[in-house]
Design an enzyme around this catalytic site. Structure first.
Site, PDB file in Angstrom:
ATOM      1  N   ASP A  37       3.260 -24.867  24.734  1.00 14.80           N
ATOM      2  CA  ASP A  37       2.349 -24.521  23.655  1.00 14.80           C
ATOM      3  C   ASP A  37       3.025 -24.999  22.366  1.00 14.80           C
ATOM      4  OD1 ASP A  37       0.260 -23.042  22.168  1.00 14.80           O
ATOM      5  OD2 ASP A  37       1.952 -21.752  21.616  1.00 14.80           O
ATOM      6  N   THR A  51       2.377 -24.009  18.731  1.00 14.66           N
ATOM      7  CA  THR A  51       2.677 -23.058  17.664  1.00 14.66           C
ATOM      8  C   THR A  51       3.646 -21.979  18.136  1.00 14.66           C
ATOM      9  OG1 THR A  51       0.491 -23.424  16.725  1.00 14.66           O
ATOM     10  CG2 THR A  51       1.685 -21.473  15.981  1.00 14.66           C
ATOM     11  N   ASP A  56       4.405 -18.492  23.640  1.00 17.36           N
ATOM     12  CA  ASP A  56       4.873 -17.305  22.925  1.00 17.36           C
ATOM     13  C   ASP A  56       3.766 -16.333  22.544  1.00 17.36           C
ATOM     14  OD1 ASP A  56       3.640 -18.817  20.884  1.00 17.36           O
ATOM     15  OD2 ASP A  56       4.905 -17.845  19.372  1.00 17.36           O
TER      16      ASP A  56
END
Length: 379
Positions: free
Chosen positions: A68, A70, A268
Site C-alpha cells: 500500500d 500511504t 498500515d
C-alpha cells in the site's frame, strides 16, 4: 521394520541393537523448532514481531510483494501544501469546511487537513449534520442544507457524479501529479482540491532493489490515489506494477487471484485489512491502524522499510538452515546405522555419536541467522 530386517538377515543381536540405538526423530524434533524459535527471536531483535514460524516460511517462499502506498512507502506524515479553489469560496473557508469533516476520522490525510487548519488558526466548530464515512472513499455530510463531500476522485466524480465547473477545467488539468489530492464538492460541484505532500520514505527505492536481490520477482504498489499521482510515485520507487484508485476489495482480489504465486502484503490502514488477511503473509506497519496490526501475521515496529528486506533475508536463512539440518541429520544417522549393521561400531558407540550429533546440531540451530557479513551487505 529395520530392526526386524537386520535380525532376520544377520541373526546377530549386537548388530540388531545398533539400529535401535539410532533414530532420526530426536534431532528433527529438536533442531527444527529451535531454528524457527531462533529466527523469531532474531526478528524481535530487529523490531519485527512474528506470530508464528509458518509465516516466516511463507515469507521465504514468497515471490511477489504488494505495498500500500500511504503510510507504507510514504512516511505517514503528510502535510497540506496547496489549496486549489474551483469556486468563489476563499482558501480559508474551504479548509475550514474540510477540517470540520475530517476531524472525526483517524487517517493520516485527515490529520494533515486538521493540522493545516490549526496552523492557520481557523476555527471549525460543528457546522454539519451527521457525518457518514465511506471506507476507502470519503466523507459525506451536509452544511446549511447543502450536501458536502470530501474524498478521492473516484468517490467524488464516479460514485457521486460531481462535475468540474467549466471555467476551471484548465486549472484542474494543471494539478501537480506529485501531490496526493483530496477533492471537496458542494451540491455536486467541485469547489476545491487540497494538495497534500505525502513524502516518500528515503529508503523506499533501495528497499525495492534489495528485495529483488533477496528473491522477490514482482513488486506491486496499490493506492487509492489518482492515476497521475500513482504513476509519479511508482516511477520514483521502481515497482514492477502499480494500481491506482483501488478499493479495499480490489487489493484483496489481487492477492487472492495471484495464482501460482506466494504473496506478501504490506499495509498500515483499515483499507488494507482484507488484503492482509488474504495474503500468504500479511505485514503491518506498527504506526498504522490497530485493526491492521491485529489481522497481520507480522508487524514491523522500526521506522525503516529496510527491515522488510531484513525479514526476507532472515526467512531465507531460516529455511536454508532447516534444509541443511535435515541433510545433516539424515546423513549422520544413516551412516551410524550402516556402521552398526556392518559391525564396525558397537551399539553404545552408535548411541553416543547419535546423541552427540543431535546436541551439536541443536546448539548450532541457536546461532543468529543473519551474521555480520549479511548485515553489511544489507546496509
Amino acid at each position: 521394520l529395520g530392526t526386524g530386517a537386520v535380525w532376520l538377515l544377520t541373526r546377530n543381536i549386537t548388530k540388531t541393537l545398533s539400529v535401535l540405538m539410532v533414530d532420526f526423530s530426536c534431532a528433527l524434533k529438536l533442531a527444527m523448532p529451535i531454528t524457527v524459535l531462533s529466527a523469531i527471536r532474531e526478528a524481535g531483535e530487529n523490531n519485527i514481531t512474528v506470530k508464528g514460524g509458518k509465516f516466516l516460511e511463507a515469507v521465504a517462499d514468497a515471490d511477489t510483494i504488494v505495498f500500500d502506498k500511504t503510510g507504507t512507502l510514504t512516511k505517514a506524515t503528510p502535510t497540506v501544501k496547496e489549496i486549489v479553489a474551483f469556486s468563489e469560496y476563499s482558501e480559508n473557508d474551504l479548509l475550514r469546511i474540510a477540517a470540520c469533516l475530517e476531524e472525526h476520522f483517524p487517517h493520516s490525510m485527515a490529520k494533515a487537513v486538521v493540522d493545516a487548519a490549526k496552523e492557520r488558526h481557523l476555527s471549525h466548530e460543528e457546522m454539519h449534520s451527521k457525518v457518514e464515512y465511506v471506507v476507502a472513499h470519503g466523507i459525506s455530510s451536509s452544511i446549511n442544507d447543502k450536501k458536502v463531500l470530501i474524498g478521492s476522485s473516484h468517490f467524488i466524480f464516479e460514485d457521486e457524479g460531481c462535475t468540474i465547473p467549466f471555467e476551471y477545467q484548465d486549472r484542474y488539468d494543471s494539478l501537480k501529479p506529485e501531490y496526493s489530492h483530496l477533492y471537496l464538492a458542494i451540491e455536486k460541484q467541485l469547489v476545491a482540491v487540497i494538495c497534500i505532500e505525502d513524502p516518500l520514505r528515503e529508503e523506499a527505492t533501495e528497499m525495492v532493489r534489495d528485495l529483488k536481490k533477496a528473491g522477490i520477482r514482482k513488486v506491486v504498489m496499490m493506492t487509492g490515489d489518482s492515476e497521475r499521482t500513482a504513476a509519479a510515485i511508482a516511477k520514483r520507487v521502481g515497482v514492477d506494477e502499480y494500481y491506482a484508485e483501488v478499493l479495499p476489495e480490489d487489493k484483496a482480489n489481487f492477492v487472492e487471484k495471484a495464482e501460482g504465486r506466494k504473496v506478501i502484503m504490506i499495509g498500515d490502514g483499515i483499507n488494507d485489512s482484507p488484503a492482509l488477511s488474504a495474503a500468504d503473509a500479511g505485514i503491518a506497519i506498527s504506526d498504522g491502524a490497530e485493526i491492521a496490526r491485529e489481522i497481520a501475521d507480522i508487524t514491523i515496529a522500526a521506522d525503516d522499510l529496510r527491515e522488510v528486506v531484513t525479514l526476507k533475508l532472515l526467512a531465507n536463512a531460516m529455511m536454508k538452515r532447516i534444509h541443511k539440518n535435515y541433510r545433516n541429520i539424515v546423513g549422520i544417522n544413516s551412516g551410524l546405522i550402516l556402521l552398526g549393521v556392518t559391525g564396525i561400531v558397537q551399539p553404545t558407540v552408535s548411541a553416543l555419536l547419535h546423541n552427540a550429533s543431535t546436541l551439536m546440531i541443536s546448539l548450532g540451530s541457536m546461532k543468529n541467522l543473519l551474521d555480520e557479513n549479511k548485515r553489511t551487505e544489507l546496509e
